[in-house]
Structure formats: structure tokens, C-alpha cells
Design an enzyme around this catalytic site. Structure first.
Site, PDB file in Angstrom:
ATOM      1  N   GLY A  11       0.829  -1.212   0.000  1.00 44.68           N
ATOM      2  CA  GLY A  11       0.000   0.000   0.000  1.00 44.68           C
ATOM      3  C   GLY A  11       0.861   1.258   0.000  1.00 44.68           C
ATOM      4  N   GLN A  12       0.204   2.399   0.103  1.00 41.50           N
ATOM      5  CA  GLN A  12       0.936   3.690   0.036  1.00 41.50           C
ATOM      6  C   GLN A  12       1.936   3.812   1.185  1.00 41.50           C
ATOM      7  OE1 GLN A  12      -1.766   7.060  -1.591  1.00 41.50           O
ATOM      8  NE2 GLN A  12      -2.868   6.089   0.072  1.00 41.50           N
ATOM      9  N   ALA A  59      -5.326  -2.267   5.928  1.00 46.68           N
ATOM     10  CA  ALA A  59      -6.651  -1.859   6.414  1.00 46.68           C
ATOM     11  C   ALA A  59      -7.673  -2.071   5.309  1.00 46.68           C
ATOM     12  CB  ALA A  59      -6.631  -0.378   6.801  1.00 46.68           C
ATOM     13  N   THR A 100      -7.018   6.629  12.067  1.00 41.82           N
ATOM     14  CA  THR A 100      -7.506   7.625  11.118  1.00 41.82           C
ATOM     15  C   THR A 100      -8.126   8.855  11.778  1.00 41.82           C
ATOM     16  OG1 THR A 100      -9.180   7.931   9.387  1.00 41.82           O
ATOM     17  CG2 THR A 100      -9.655   6.273  11.018  1.00 41.82           C
ATOM     18  N   ASP A 101      -8.087   9.956  11.047  1.00 39.43           N
ATOM     19  CA  ASP A 101      -8.803  11.181  11.447  1.00 39.43           C
ATOM     20  C   ASP A 101     -10.317  10.956  11.483  1.00 39.43           C
ATOM     21  OD1 ASP A 101      -8.382  10.774   8.638  1.00 39.43           O
ATOM     22  OD2 ASP A 101      -9.197  12.759   8.236  1.00 39.43           O
ATOM     23  N   TYR A 124     -16.474   2.903   8.882  1.00 44.03           N
ATOM     24  CA  TYR A 124     -15.006   2.811   8.781  1.00 44.03           C
ATOM     25  C   TYR A 124     -14.359   3.412  10.029  1.00 44.03           C
ATOM     26  CZ  TYR A 124     -10.295   4.316   7.422  1.00 44.03           C
ATOM     27  OH  TYR A 124      -8.936   4.568   7.396  1.00 44.03           O
ATOM     28  N   LYS A 128     -12.152   1.459  12.946  1.00 45.24           N
ATOM     29  CA  LYS A 128     -10.757   1.804  13.261  1.00 45.24           C
ATOM     30  C   LYS A 128     -10.632   2.172  14.753  1.00 45.24           C
ATOM     31  CE  LYS A 128      -7.750   2.385  10.486  1.00 45.24           C
ATOM     32  NZ  LYS A 128      -6.700   1.475   9.956  1.00 45.24           N
TER      33      LYS A 128
HETATM   34  N1  LIG Z   1      -5.285   6.558   2.713  1.00 44.73           N
HETATM   35  C1  LIG Z   1      -5.736   7.461   3.561  1.00 44.73           C
HETATM   36  O1  LIG Z   1      -6.207   8.531   3.155  1.00 44.73           O
HETATM   37  C2  LIG Z   1      -5.688   7.200   5.045  1.00 44.73           C
HETATM   38  C3  LIG Z   1      -6.147   8.208   5.931  1.00 44.73           C
HETATM   39  C4  LIG Z   1      -6.076   7.955   7.304  1.00 44.73           C
HETATM   40  C5  LIG Z   1      -5.601   6.734   7.767  1.00 44.73           C
HETATM   41  N2  LIG Z   1      -5.210   5.785   6.881  1.00 44.73           N
HETATM   42  C6  LIG Z   1      -4.712   4.515   7.387  1.00 44.73           C
HETATM   43  O2  LIG Z   1      -3.359   4.405   7.011  1.00 44.73           O
HETATM   44  C7  LIG Z   1      -3.021   3.020   6.823  1.00 44.73           C
HETATM   45  C8  LIG Z   1      -2.307   2.845   5.495  1.00 44.73           C
HETATM   46  O3  LIG Z   1      -3.174   3.308   4.466  1.00 44.73           O
HETATM   47  P1  LIG Z   1      -2.722   3.299   2.928  1.00 44.73           P
HETATM   48  O4  LIG Z   1      -3.329   4.501   2.299  1.00 44.73           O
HETATM   49  O5  LIG Z   1      -1.281   3.025   2.816  1.00 44.73           O
HETATM   50  O6  LIG Z   1      -3.539   2.017   2.417  1.00 44.73           O
HETATM   51  P2  LIG Z   1      -3.511   1.313   0.978  1.00 44.73           P
HETATM   52  O7  LIG Z   1      -2.630   2.047   0.047  1.00 44.73           O
HETATM   53  O8  LIG Z   1      -4.910   1.057   0.560  1.00 44.73           O
HETATM   54  O9  LIG Z   1      -2.842  -0.087   1.305  1.00 44.73           O
HETATM   55  C9  LIG Z   1      -3.472  -1.025   2.083  1.00 44.73           C
HETATM   56  C10 LIG Z   1      -2.584  -2.238   2.122  1.00 44.73           C
HETATM   57  O10 LIG Z   1      -3.187  -3.225   2.958  1.00 44.73           O
HETATM   58  C11 LIG Z   1      -3.288  -4.448   2.221  1.00 44.73           C
HETATM   59  N3  LIG Z   1      -4.461  -5.138   2.735  1.00 44.73           N
HETATM   60  C12 LIG Z   1      -5.752  -4.781   2.597  1.00 44.73           C
HETATM   61  N4  LIG Z   1      -6.542  -5.641   3.260  1.00 44.73           N
HETATM   62  C13 LIG Z   1      -5.717  -6.559   3.829  1.00 44.73           C
HETATM   63  C14 LIG Z   1      -5.925  -7.696   4.633  1.00 44.73           C
HETATM   64  N5  LIG Z   1      -7.155  -8.088   4.968  1.00 44.73           N
HETATM   65  N6  LIG Z   1      -4.845  -8.415   5.054  1.00 44.73           N
HETATM   66  C15 LIG Z   1      -3.590  -8.043   4.685  1.00 44.73           C
HETATM   67  N7  LIG Z   1      -3.333  -6.978   3.910  1.00 44.73           N
HETATM   68  C16 LIG Z   1      -4.386  -6.241   3.488  1.00 44.73           C
HETATM   69  C17 LIG Z   1      -3.377  -4.029   0.770  1.00 44.73           C
HETATM   70  O11 LIG Z   1      -3.011  -5.078  -0.089  1.00 44.73           O
HETATM   71  P3  LIG Z   1      -3.828  -5.299  -1.486  1.00 44.73           P
HETATM   72  O12 LIG Z   1      -3.847  -3.952  -2.159  1.00 44.73           O
HETATM   73  O13 LIG Z   1      -3.034  -6.326  -2.185  1.00 44.73           O
HETATM   74  O14 LIG Z   1      -5.201  -5.734  -1.086  1.00 44.73           O
HETATM   75  C18 LIG Z   1      -2.354  -2.885   0.755  1.00 44.73           C
HETATM   76  O15 LIG Z   1      -1.046  -3.429   0.728  1.00 44.73           O
HETATM   77  C19 LIG Z   1      -4.335   2.257   6.982  1.00 44.73           C
HETATM   78  O16 LIG Z   1      -4.433   1.789   8.305  1.00 44.73           O
HETATM   79  C20 LIG Z   1      -5.402   3.321   6.782  1.00 44.73           C
HETATM   80  O17 LIG Z   1      -6.596   3.011   7.484  1.00 44.73           O
HETATM   81  C21 LIG Z   1      -5.221   5.998   5.528  1.00 44.73           C
END
Ligand SMILES: NC(=O)c1ccc[n+]([C@@H]2O[C@H](COP(=O)([O-])OP(=O)(O)OC[C@H]3O[C@@H](n4cnc5c(N)ncnc54)[C@H](OP(=O)(O)O)[C@@H]3O)[C@@H](O)[C@H]2O)c1
Length: 284
Positions: A11-12, A59, A100-101, A124, A128
Site C-alpha cells: 500500500g501507500q 486496512a 484515522t482522522d 469505517y 478503526k
Molecule cells: N489513505 C488514507 O487517506 C488514510 C487516511 C487515514 C488513515 N489511513 C490509514 O493508514 C493506513 C495505510 O493506508 P494506505 O493509504 O497506505 O492504504 P492502501 O494504500 O490502501 O494499502 C493497504 C494495504 O493493505 C493491504 N491489505 C488490505 N486488506 C488486507 C488484509 N485483509 N490483510 C492483509 N493486507 C491487506 C493491501 O493489499 P492489497 O492492495 O493487495 O489488497 C495494501 O497493501 C491504513 O491503516 C489506513 O486506514 C489511511
């Protein structure tokens, strides 16, 4: 060398950690290899890799889908996270998870502190928050880090590009670009978050932290600055949140204050600096 078992490595945030924590030995099984729900498998990984740190960057964070898939949201964002924290605690492995916010309702109107009361508006956010509470209940050494509006390059096939990418692609192809001007957040570059997390795990100041780009900004202002820094030339139309229909209710104001992190000497770059770092490869 610090050994890290990383969930969500494609992921990101996971990509930024995998690329940025160069002083760590990182084992990052894919989603298919190690779904977080499969706790027995996670236990095996912990036994075979013997990490110092277990980082959960995985997530289920499709905010709208979580409204209709409550069980999956709870399982991935709460129960599995709690079980992972317990497995880590039993082995005295440091546990890090990201929240998360969206645990906040946005009514405060100024950047949220860790001491502010959560009141999620979406399933969501609720899932969280439940995850946060289960990590706390697991009782081990743990960091729960809330962030906001993450953007960064990703190796995940399920990601459809970042907010910045989508704005630039739409504007450059001549499509009208409309962005909400009355929703304020702290959009955070994944690279900056990964740097802060690396520093944080080097401390023993376990607990709950906010780690987001410094300075609140509306998504409209953020988009305009991204366009300016990308040296693109197209107009963005400001709209109000009511014009942007979505399944889940989102907070109108969810900027986070990262002062607690700052007290450890870990500063977060501003949202403008985040855009510059993200666009650096494109601009160079
Ligand atoms: N993105 C935002 O705007 C944001 C804002 C606030 C907080 N957050 C939190 O920050 C964290 C990182 O977010 P991100 O943006 O990096 O997320 P992301 O880019 O969507 O990446 C999520 C990662 O988790 C993997 N994944 C999803 N479901 C899974 C599962 N059941 N078991 C194992 N791996 C799984 C995905 O793999 P696949 O793609 O192969 O499924 C991907 O590698 C998360 O906890 C998110 O809730 C994100």
C-alpha cells in the site's frame, strides 16, 4: 539491525516504509500470503521471522464500502488488529498500527489532539476506533498512530492513484475539476509519515499519536497548490460538500495536531512540503 514484519507492504504507507526504512530488515508478505484475518498464519510468521517490530499498515479503508460491509470492516480493522497486537504482546514484539482522522466528527473546528473525544460518523471510523481500543487492551508495547489523507506511490493493484494524480490527470485531459472547499484536513505524504514512524519506533514513548502534515487545509486549496507545484495550468472549481455525494458521512474538519509527536523531537513537514516531495520525481 531492527527486523520488521510489515503487513500492507504494497500500500501507500507500506511502500514508503519498505523503501524508506533502509536501516531495517523488512519482511513484507503480500495480502494473499498473509491476510491479517488469518491469525494462526500471522503467529507462524512471527515465529519464523522473529521480528523486533510488527507494523500493521493494512486496512479495509474504502470508506463507502465499509458502510455496506460492516462485518469485513470490523474483522479487518478491529478484531484482526486486536489479535495481532495480542500475538505481538505475547512475544514482546513492538506493535505499530495506523488509525484515522475519521474517528472524529469534525465538530471541533480546529486541529484534533489525542486527548479529544472521538465520535466517528462512518462505520469505517468506528471500526478503526474499535481497533485502537483492542490494541490498548492487548497491553503490550504499542504505538497507535492516527493519520489523515495519505497519498504516496503504491505497489498495490487495488489502488486507483492518489488524489493528486487524479486531479492532475483530469485537469490535463481537459475534464472539469471540482473539489470540495468546505472540507478541511491534513493531507499527508506517505514518505513523511514513514520517516516519522521510523523515528517513533526508536523511542519507548508508547501510546497514541497523531502524525499528519502540519497545517490544516481545505481539499480545494490543497488541489490548487498541487496544480501550481506541478506547473500545470487548469482551473479548479470549488464546490461544497453537499455537491459531492458519497455513501458514508465524513467529517467536515478532520485536521490533526501532531504536537505530541513534536514533543519527542519528531516534526511533521507541512502539507506544501509534502506535495513538493511527492511531485519531486515528476518535476525533476
Ligand atoms: N489513505 C488514507 O487517506 C488514510 C487516511 C487515514 C488513515 N489511513 C490509514 O493508514 C493506513 C495505510 O493506508 P494506505 O493509504 O497506505 O492504504 P492502501 O494504500 O490502501 O494499502 C493497504 C494495504 O493493505 C493491504 N491489505 C488490505 N486488506 C488486507 C488484509 N485483509 N490483510 C492483509 N493486507 C491487506 C493491501 O493489499 P492489497 O492492495 O493487495 O489488497 C495494501 O497493501 C491504513 O491503516 C489506513 O486506514 C489511511
Amino acid at each position: 539491525m531492527t527486523r520488521v514484519l510489515l503487513l500492507g507492504g504494497s500500500g501507500q504507507l507500506g511502500t514508503a516504509i519498505a523503501e524508506g526504512w533502509t536501516d531495517c530488515e523488512i519482511v513484507a508478505p503480500s495480502h494473499d500470503e498473509l491476510p491479517i484475518e488469518q491469525s494462526e498464519r500471522l503467529a507462524e510468521y512471527l515465529t519464523t521471522t522473529r521480528p523486533d517490530v510488527l507494523v500493521n499498515a493494512a486496512a479495509f479503508h474504502d470508506v463507502d464500502r465499509c458502510e455496506d460491509e460492516e462485518e469485513t470492516a470490523l474483522e479487518v480493522n478491529a478484531f484482526s488488529v486486536g489479535r495481532a497486537a495480542r500475538l505481538a504482546a505475547q512475544r514482546d514484539v513492538l506493535f505499530v498500527t495506523i488509525s484515522t482522522d475519521y474517528v472524529f466528527d469534525g465538530m471541533k473546528g480546529s486541529p484534533y489532539l489525542e486527548s479529544d473525544s472521538p465520535n466517528p460518523l462512518s462505520f469505517y471510523g468506528a471500526s478503526k476506533l474499535a481497533g485502537e481500543r483492542l490494541v490498548e487492551a492487548a497491553g503490550g508495547r504499542a504505538f497507535v498512530v492516527r493519520t489523515c489523507g495519505v497519498y504516496g506511490s503504491s505497489r498495490s493493484a487495488s489502488r486507483r492513484g492518489t488524489f493528486v494524480d487524479r486531479i492532475l490527470a483530469a485537469g490535463e485531459s481537459g475534464e472539469p475539476v471540482r473539489v470540495v472547499a468546505d472540507v478541511v484536513a491534513s493531507p499527508t505524504f506517505a514518505g513523511d509519515l514513514a520517516v516519522a514512524l521510523r523515528k517513533l519506533i526508536g523511542t519507548a514513548a508508547y501510546g497514541l499519536y497523531h502524525a499528519a502534515a502540519a497545517g490544516p487545509v481545505s481539499w480545494y486549496e490543497f488541489a490548487r497548490e498541487a496544480v501550481r507545484q506541478a506547473r500545470a495550468e487548469f482551473a479548479i472549481e470549488p464546490i461544497v460538500a453537499e455537491q459531492w455525494k458519497a455513501r458514508a458521512i465524513r467529517p467536515r474538519y478532520s485536521a490533526l495536531d501532531s504536537a505530541k509527536l513534536g514533543q519527542l523531537g519528531i516534526g511533521m513537514p507541512s502539507w506544501r512540503e509534502g506535495i513538493a516531495a511527492y511531485l519531486a520525481p515528476r518535476n525533476s
